[in-house]
Design an enzyme around this catalytic site. Structure first.
Site, PDB file in Angstrom:
ATOM      1  N   ASP A   1      13.152 -15.816  58.360  1.00 17.57           N
ATOM      2  CA  ASP A   1      14.107 -16.668  59.087  1.00 17.57           C
ATOM      3  C   ASP A   1      14.655 -17.823  58.256  1.00 17.57           C
ATOM      4  O   ASP A   1      14.053 -18.259  57.277  1.00 17.57           O
ATOM      5  CB  ASP A   1      13.491 -17.204  60.382  1.00 17.57           C
ATOM      6  CG  ASP A   1      12.148 -17.903  60.177  1.00 17.57           C
ATOM      7  OD1 ASP A   1      11.415 -17.550  59.225  1.00 17.57           O
ATOM      8  OD2 ASP A   1      11.817 -18.807  60.968  1.00 17.57           O
TER       9      ASP A   1
ATOM     10  N   GLU B   1       8.998 -17.725  61.218  1.00 16.61           N
ATOM     11  CA  GLU B   1       7.949 -18.588  60.657  1.00 16.61           C
ATOM     12  C   GLU B   1       8.246 -20.035  60.981  1.00 16.61           C
ATOM     13  O   GLU B   1       7.333 -20.829  61.230  1.00 16.61           O
ATOM     14  CB  GLU B   1       7.843 -18.390  59.135  1.00 16.61           C
ATOM     15  CG  GLU B   1       6.642 -19.084  58.513  1.00 16.61           C
ATOM     16  CD  GLU B   1       6.811 -20.583  58.367  1.00 16.61           C
ATOM     17  OE1 GLU B   1       5.819 -21.324  58.554  1.00 16.61           O
ATOM     18  OE2 GLU B   1       7.932 -21.038  58.079  1.00 16.61           O
ATOM     19  N   GLU B   2       9.529 -20.404  60.984  1.00  9.37           N
ATOM     20  CA  GLU B   2       9.892 -21.809  61.201  1.00  9.37           C
ATOM     21  C   GLU B   2       9.556 -22.279  62.615  1.00  9.37           C
ATOM     22  O   GLU B   2       9.486 -23.478  62.857  1.00  9.37           O
ATOM     23  CB  GLU B   2      11.378 -22.044  60.889  1.00  9.37           C
ATOM     24  CG  GLU B   2      11.759 -21.793  59.427  1.00  9.37           C
ATOM     25  CD  GLU B   2      11.166 -22.806  58.451  1.00  9.37           C
ATOM     26  OE1 GLU B   2      10.569 -23.794  58.906  1.00  9.37           O
ATOM     27  OE2 GLU B   2      11.297 -22.593  57.232  1.00  9.37           O
TER      28      GLU B   2
ATOM     29  N   ARG C   1      -4.668 -22.963  45.650  1.00 17.40           N
ATOM     30  CA  ARG C   1      -5.987 -23.553  45.696  1.00 17.40           C
ATOM     31  C   ARG C   1      -6.883 -22.672  46.555  1.00 17.40           C
ATOM     32  O   ARG C   1      -6.403 -21.951  47.432  1.00 17.40           O
ATOM     33  CB  ARG C   1      -5.961 -24.988  46.213  1.00 17.40           C
ATOM     34  CG  ARG C   1      -5.528 -25.148  47.639  1.00 17.40           C
ATOM     35  CD  ARG C   1      -5.487 -26.613  48.051  1.00 17.40           C
ATOM     36  NE  ARG C   1      -6.807 -27.212  48.083  1.00 17.40           N
ATOM     37  CZ  ARG C   1      -7.298 -28.044  47.155  1.00 17.40           C
ATOM     38  NH1 ARG C   1      -6.581 -28.402  46.122  1.00 17.40           N
ATOM     39  NH2 ARG C   1      -8.517 -28.531  47.259  1.00 17.40           N
TER      40      ARG C   1
ATOM     41  N   HIS D   1      13.800 -27.135  52.895  1.00 17.32           N
ATOM     42  CA  HIS D   1      14.445 -27.710  54.091  1.00 17.32           C
ATOM     43  C   HIS D   1      15.569 -28.683  53.737  1.00 17.32           C
ATOM     44  O   HIS D   1      16.238 -29.199  54.627  1.00 17.32           O
ATOM     45  CB  HIS D   1      13.454 -28.366  55.062  1.00 17.32           C
ATOM     46  CG  HIS D   1      12.536 -27.387  55.730  1.00 17.32           C
ATOM     47  ND1 HIS D   1      11.940 -27.605  56.952  1.00 17.32           N
ATOM     48  CD2 HIS D   1      12.124 -26.156  55.349  1.00 17.32           C
ATOM     49  CE1 HIS D   1      11.189 -26.554  57.274  1.00 17.32           C
ATOM     50  NE2 HIS D   1      11.280 -25.661  56.305  1.00 17.32           N
TER      51      HIS D   1
HETATM   52 ZN    ZN Z   1      10.176 -23.929  56.172  1.00 13.69          ZN
HETATM   53 ZN    ZN Z   2       8.972 -21.529  54.612  1.00 12.99          ZN
END
Ligand code: ZN
Ligand code: ZN
Length: 388
Positions: free
Chosen positions: A66, A122-123, A162, A360
């Site tokens: 997305d 996902e957002e 990590r 973003h």
């Molecule tokens: Zn994002």
């Molecule tokens: Zn992302």
């Protein structure tokens, strides 16, 4: 497969969360061309592509699809053609990487199963859950390991990861503050939700600075504040949207309790007749990399690319939902996408935060190479670490 053309095409046609119809169709068609068994419409617009070669371990590779409600300002020749929608988080890169990795694994000089998952939304931190709830692991099998990667504003081609806690847990809250509307010239007849909202915003900033230990990382951001329509009308209601990032359940509880207490108390201080509404709209757990899986994955990537350790990020991801739901180890890492020259100049000037557009940002623009090549190589190497 020309990955640069594919990436430019996806970048020019971004789609918002759960509306990734074109992107999903591209991912499905390309996966079929490679020889995968493809299922569309998993968890909304999700796509599952399976590449099988006999018995052996199953490796799940995940890419999110997305874009964001951002107006692109990169000036790129392949900038978004969709108004107010942009691939500002680089998920177009993730889709391209995964298709490139499937292409790289198509000759099947390995045994096992590659489970490629193209995830929506996902957002919203909702797409991974939607796919799991739609029977992802019941229908397509439980993987032995879940792997994923994200493009990041670091020198292109460089991998960072990590072991253990990698990304913060996130809570999104919507707070509705109820006042009493009226004429702008007669505030004495109203309860002004604009003043109430302003006081609430400022007081909430004391939660992190005054109520949490200086040793505990917490972010409390109010990303949205809406009230009113016109200068001479006192509105009846104001709405705030909060994003909270934490790394510890006790700290998270304490912050959420403090927010509830302050919101209610400010409403009471304003003389509001109706209790405010406080709703948690999204809650995403921390992203924790399995230590053994992280070392095994990076041991495979290290001969291919520069690998460094990164501190935990305050950003959040719903990738962790897959490993938790399947009950198997998972590993998520980052691949740099910033022009190395630009990054070096910014670093020398002490201006990385100012000069390197981050995810973003309307100016977020990963360089095509070596970003494309590095992401594909990392994913193929990582998958091969588990396939036979
Ligand atoms: Zn994002
Ligand atoms: Zn992302």
């Amino acid at each position: 497969m020309n990955l640069a053309d594919l990436y430019r095409d996806l970048h020019a046609h971004p789609e918002l969360s759960f509306a990734e119809h074109r992107t999903a169709a591209v991912a499905a068609a390309r996966s079929r061309d490679i020889g995968c068994e493809v299922t569309e419409g998993v968890g909304g617009t999700g796509v599952v592509a399976v590449l099988r070669n006999g018995s052996g371990p199953t490796v799940m590779l995940r890419a999110d699809m997305d874009a964001l409600p951002v107006t692109e300002q990169t000036g790129l020749p392949y900038a978004s053609v969709e108004p107010e929608v942009m691939h500002a988080c680089g998920h177009d890169m993730h889709v391209t990487w995964l298709l490139g990795a499937l292409d790289g694994l198509r000759h099947k000089d390995w045994t096992g199963t590659v489970l490629a998952v193209f995830q929506p939304a996902e957002e919203y931190a909702a797409g991974a859950r939607a796919m799991v709830d739609d029977g992802l692991f019941d229908r397509f099998g439980r993987p032995d390991v879940v792997l994923g990667q994200h493009v990041a504003p670091w020198p292109a081609g460089e991998v960072r990861y990590r072991a253990g806690t990698t990304m913060a847990g996130m809570d999104s809250l919507t707070v509705r503050l109820f006042g009493q509307g009226g004429h702008g010239s007669r505030p004495e007849t109203t309860v002004d939700p604009v003043v109430l909202a302003a006081a609430t915003v400022l007081r909430l900033q004391t939660v992190v600075s005054r109520e949490v230990s200086g040793l505990e990382p917490v972010v409390l951001t109010i990303g949205s504040l809406h009230a009113g329509t016109k200068s001479n009308i006192i509105p009846a209601e104001a709405e705030l949207q909060l994003s909270i990032r934490t790394f510890d359940e006790a700290v998270r509880r304490r912050v959420l309790d403090a927010i509830t207490r302050i919101v209610r108390a400010e409403a009471a201080a304003s003389g509001a007749v109706q209790e405010p509404g406080i709703e948690v709209t999204i809650a995403t757990p921390m992203l924790v990399n399995d230590a053994e899986a992280a070392e095994r994955t990076m041991a495979a990537i290290r001969p291919e690319l520069t690998v460094r350790i990164t501190p935990p990020a305050m950003a959040s991801e719903d990738f962790g939902v897959f490993g938790r739901a399947a009950g198997v180890p998972s590993c998520f890492w980052f691949v740099g996408g910033t022009d190395p020259g630009l990054f070096a100049d910014a670093e020398a000037a002490g201006r990385i935060d100012q000069d390197v557009p981050s995810n973003h940002s309307p100016r977020f623009a990963p360089v095509l190479e070596p970003t494309l090549d590095a992401g594909v190589r990392a994913l193929v190497a990582a998958a091969r670490a588990y396939l036979r």
